[in-house]
Design an enzyme around this catalytic site. Structure first.
Site, short mmCIF file in Angstrom:
data_model
loop_
_atom_site.label_atom_id
_atom_site.label_comp_id
_atom_site.label_asym_id
_atom_site.label_seq_id
_atom_site.Cartn_x
_atom_site.Cartn_y
_atom_site.Cartn_z
N GLY A 274 0.83 -1.19 0.00
CA GLY A 274 0.00 0.00 0.00
C GLY A 274 0.87 1.24 0.00
O GLY A 274 0.64 2.18 -0.76
N HIS A 308 -1.24 6.67 8.31
CA HIS A 308 -0.49 5.51 8.81
C HIS A 308 1.00 5.72 8.55
O HIS A 308 1.84 5.54 9.45
CB HIS A 308 -1.01 4.26 8.09
CG HIS A 308 -0.26 3.01 8.39
ND1 HIS A 308 -0.84 1.93 9.04
CD2 HIS A 308 1.01 2.61 8.11
CE1 HIS A 308 0.05 0.96 9.14
NE2 HIS A 308 1.18 1.35 8.59
N GLU A 309 1.35 6.09 7.31
CA GLU A 309 2.78 6.28 6.99
C GLU A 309 3.36 7.46 7.75
O GLU A 309 4.52 7.43 8.16
CB GLU A 309 2.94 6.47 5.48
CG GLU A 309 2.41 5.33 4.63
CD GLU A 309 2.90 3.96 5.06
OE1 GLU A 309 4.09 3.84 5.41
OE2 GLU A 309 2.10 3.01 5.04
N GLU A 331 4.29 -1.13 13.34
CA GLU A 331 3.10 -1.34 12.51
C GLU A 331 1.80 -1.26 13.30
O GLU A 331 0.81 -0.69 12.83
CB GLU A 331 3.20 -2.67 11.76
CG GLU A 331 4.31 -2.73 10.73
CD GLU A 331 4.21 -1.66 9.66
OE1 GLU A 331 3.15 -1.00 9.54
OE2 GLU A 331 5.21 -1.46 8.93
#
Length: 859
Positions: A274, A308-309, A331
């Site tokens: 992703g 998220h990143e 994560e």
């Protein structure tokens, strides 16, 4: 020496011996363009690396990592070494090390077509070449010599020569000087998050500014890029909007300024993941740029990935795990913080609904596989690490963190994160480092919590038990906790228990109590005396990680009134619980499909609706009794078409029902409608048949023999782009012909000519459930081929083939027996390969149990 795999023991030994002071990496990428004399040989580029490092035991022996076709020269402390003697294809032997060392390696590294290392992509639309790197967990060694493990951090300086007219990006700010792109030295970071992107990318800029608490001004240069062919569709403004909202959120809560200077985001072709959290240069799959109309769920998904990143800049990049055992330290946190920030800082305020319905489904599946593992996993080597980017490390870990926030309190959790960053900046950590700061800030002993939640595997089931008095009030309500025999741990759960009743066509909550669940049975005393409920929802508000079960009254209520639940999160939790019942062979697949047909049309949350469609399709494909499939397919197609025609013209619900109808269409009338929509002779008011939807319509037409090779060639001529090529390849492989299937199989299994994206597309087309008999001959062929494929191909392609081509559609006891026979005969096969086969075997066994359950419902 061992090959490309690196063990944890070797990494620990090397980390105890070496400390790295810095890297200078020079890459010459001018070979990326132009013709070559020998097109059969790997296309290569020159990579020259200088590593400065110290050795704690002078005279000791160690090794550097490099995966390359050839090495031109190696020198250690000014002494030339013979590449033929010290380089074995994956490692460079380093003997008689000094206290302070300088290693220089001049190599020819190969461009990649599998998305690993330096990926090279030629755009079929205009012939332009695009490059980008992708390394996690250990593919930077395919681009430059290094010490490939996360705890040997160092500053990096990159210098890159590129074809004339290209722009090059890396982690630091770059400047073109005398034909060389030179980049500012990075902070100390791990090898796997270094990055290079190069080519004629379309690039858009913006900026972010913030006044910090000490009065200083933080300025971050923002950039976003994509291929030139996607520029007309690139909504960079929305990417920057979410980026700025995320930067505001994380600065508000982390009290640690973004530490990596600029913030570029590259949307790149043929990307396996992703996204990837390279500091200062985050890479994303370009499918997050939408060529056609999509629903808000797609924009929400992209926003979640952006956040998220971004969370990784702190959890993962600033502070990094020592080894892949603690992959969850980055994560799980990024998954949790991504949704946390999404719901609180962006327009996607229902982010936790999507998390409960979609993300946790991934976790529940992974946690019931034979390969399930604790969140803090036992990662023996790099192959183990590659497979542990899974639903447990991400979604279960995030779910457990959400439960931890409920347990210790939001303020204590965030203060713990702030202390964690400040104490461990640019360093490496283990589980204990995080727990210690959370114990400080919360005042709680987290050792017991950690043992129960982080160090054991499996998912618990929570079921309400209600005892009523003669006058219809609750005498006692208890929560029963169960665990699978294979993982019998009963855990502490902080849960909310909600009581719902039906009034005036609405099913609403009238009472709620939070309770700590311990052991097999916990009484919820606060709810004693409440009026009898129509529905009891344990884990209301989704505070913990568990499978929700229902008492008989609640289940009967859902069968009649599921669509009446007014709260979107409660409704999503109920749908998720019903899907788990179906997967566990406790609810017939036809019953789940009936619920979707009766209630999905009332679902307001578009992401939940899309998930329901996916689950209904899976229920029919895998869990329905084979003799009922044709009936079920007809019911789903008729129901989908009905909802499509009822949906508001031009709405995202209309588009979602159109895509679902296309996925389940199979009758002659259905296919004629699809053909008419494609040709423009049929019309549904408000439905815009754009190019992406055209390809969606073509796939079932191809799979049912209603579109041939010439039709697909004509569509490719209309959409002669990288996206169009992927769609065409998938549709070609979907055609119902034995010769087509043989060609598709050979192109993936017997050849490595296809890129990673076209391998993925071919497998997707090959594995069409509509003509299972065409795939039957490949079951035996699969088991004969997979060990060779695993040995010969990259791990990414090996995973794609082993997972994607497993004969799951040959759902019979005979296929299960064949799988068991392969496992018994290949006990010494690579553990990662055996894990993939074991997981596929478990899915097949679950399929057969589901079909038995569904068949019994017909009696």
């Amino acid at each position: 020496m061992p090959g490309e795999n690196l063990s944890r023991d070797e990494a620990q030994e090397r980390a105890a011996l070496l400390s790295v002071d810095g890297y200078d990496v020079s890459l010459d990428l001018r070979s990326a363009t132009g013709d070559r004399d020998d097109e059969s040989a790997p296309r290569t580029f020159r990579s020259v690396t200088t590593i400065r490092f110290r050795c704690a035991e002078p005279g000791a022996t160690s090794f550097a990592d490099l995966v390359a076709p050839s090495v031109t020269a190696v020198s250690l402390n000014g002494r030339d070494l013979d590449p033929g003697e010290v380089f074995d294809g994956a490692r460079i032997l380093l003997e008689d090390l000094a206290a302070e060392n300088e290693l220089v390696v001049d190599a020819q590294c190969a461009y990649s077509r599998t998305g690993e290392g330096m990926h090279r992509f030629v755009d079929p639309e205009d012939g332009e070449v695009y490059l980008y790197t992708q390394y996690e967990p250990a593919d930077s060694r395919r681009v430059f010599a290094n010490f490939e493990q996360p705890d040997l951090k160092a500053p990096f300086r990159f210098a890159v020569r590129a074809p004339e007219g290209w722009v090059v990006w890396s982690n630091g700010v770059g400047e073109l000087t005398d034909g060389v792109w030179k980049f500012a030295e990075t902070k100390p970071i791990s090898t796997y998050i270094t990055a290079v992107v190069a080519g004629p990318y379309h690039y858009v800029t913006d900026s972010y500014e913030r006044v910090l608490e000490d009065g200083t001004r933080l300025e971050i240069a923002l950039g976003a890029m994509c291929r030139k062919g996607l520029a007309p569709y690139f909504d960079a403004d929305d990417v920057f909007l979410v980026t700025k909202q995320g930067l505001d959120f994380f600065h508000d809560h982390f009290d640690y300024p973004y530490p990596f200077g600029k913030y570029d985001q590259a949307f790149v072709p043929e990307y396996n993941l992703g996204a990837m959290e390279n500091p200062g240069l985050v890479t994303f799959r370009e499918e997050y740029i939408f060529r056609g109309r999509v629903t808000q769920a797609s924009y929400e998904r992209r926003a979640n990935v952006i956040l998220h990143e971004m969370a990784h800049m702190w959890f993962g990049d600033l502070v990094t795990m020592v080894w892949w055992d603690d992959l969850w330290l980055k994560e799980s946190f990024a998954d949790f913080m991504g949704t946390f920030s999404l719901a609180e800082a962006t327009r996607f305020t229902n982010g936790w609904v999507t998390f409960a319905n979609n993300r946790k489904a991934w976790a529940y599946r992974a946690d019931q596989l034979p390969s399930t593992h604790p969140i803090t996993a036992d990662i023996r080597d790099l192959e183990d690490a590659k497979l542990n980017f899974d639903g447990i490390t991400y979604a279960k870990g995030a779910s457990v963190l959400k439960q931890l926030v409920a347990y210790v309190g939001r303020d204590a959790f965030l203060e713990g994160a702030r202390r964690y960053f400040k104490r461990n900046a640019y360093g490496n950590t283990r589980l204990g480092d995080l727990l210690s700061v959370l114990e400080e800030t919360s005042g709680r002993d987290l050792a017991t919590w950690s043992r129960a939640w982080l160090e054991t595997a499996g998912v618990n089931s929570l079921t309400p038990q209600v005892i009523l008095s003669a006058d219809g009030r609750i005498t006692e309500l208890s929560v029963l906790q169960e665990a699978a025999e294979s993982h019998p741990e009963l855990r502490p759960h902080r849960v909310a228990v909600g009581l719902y009743r039906s009034e005036a066509g609405a099913l609403t909550r009238y009472a709620r109590a939070e309770v700590d669940v311990f052991g097999p049975r916990t009484v919820v005393g606060e709810l004693a005396g409440s009026a009898a409920p129509d529905l009891v929802l344990v884990n209301d508000d989704d505070l913990t990680y568990c499978k929700i079960r229902f008492d008989e009254t609640s289940l009967a209520t859902l069968r009649s009134h599921l669509g009446d639940i007014t709260d979107p999160l409660a409704r999503a939790l109920c749908w998720s619980a019903l899907w788990n019942l179906t997967r566990d062979a406790l609810m017939p697949a036809r019953d789940f499909i009936d619920l979707v047909l009766r209630f999905a049309g009332r679902e307001s949350d578009i992401g939940v609706l899309q998930m329901l469609h996916a689950w209904a399709d899976s229920a029919l494909t895998f869990y329905a009794a084979p003799e009922w499939r044709e009936t079920g397919a007809r019911l789903l197609a008729d129901g989908a078409l009905k909802e499509l025609r009822l949906a508001e013209p031009g709405s995202q619900h209309q588009l979602t029902w159109a895509r679902f109808f296309t996925a389940v269409a199979s009758s002659e009338a259905d296919l004629q409608l699809l053909q008419g929509l494609l040709e423009g002779t049929a019309k549904i008011d408000g439905l815009d048949v754009d190019q992406e939807l055209r390809w969606t319509l073509l796939e079932p037409l191809a799979a049912h023999g209603a579109a041939d090779e010439s039709d697909l060639a004509a569509e490719l001529a209309r959409d002669d782009t990288a996206s169009g090529k992927r769609h065409q390849v998938r549709c070609l492989a979907a055609r119902p012909s034995a010769a087509v299937k043989a060609q598709a199989w050979a192109s993936v299994v017997e050849s490595d000519a296809l890129s990673n994206a076209l391998v993925e597309a071919t497998i997707a087309g090959f594995t069409q459930p509509s003509r299972r008999e065409l795939l039957a001959p490949y079951a035996a062929t699969y088991f004969a081929a997979i060990e060779r494929v695993w040995a010969e191909r990259s791990i990414q392609i090996g995973m794609d083939v082993v997972k994607g081509l497993f004969p799951s559609l040959q759902d019979s006891p005979e296929t299960l027996d064949a799988t068991d026979a392969w496992l018994a005969a290949h006990e010494s096969a690579a553990p990662a390969l055996r894990r993939l086969v074991l997981e596929a075997r478990d899915d097949l066994a679950r399929t057969l149990r589901g079909q038995t359950c569904d068949r019994a419902a017909a009696v």
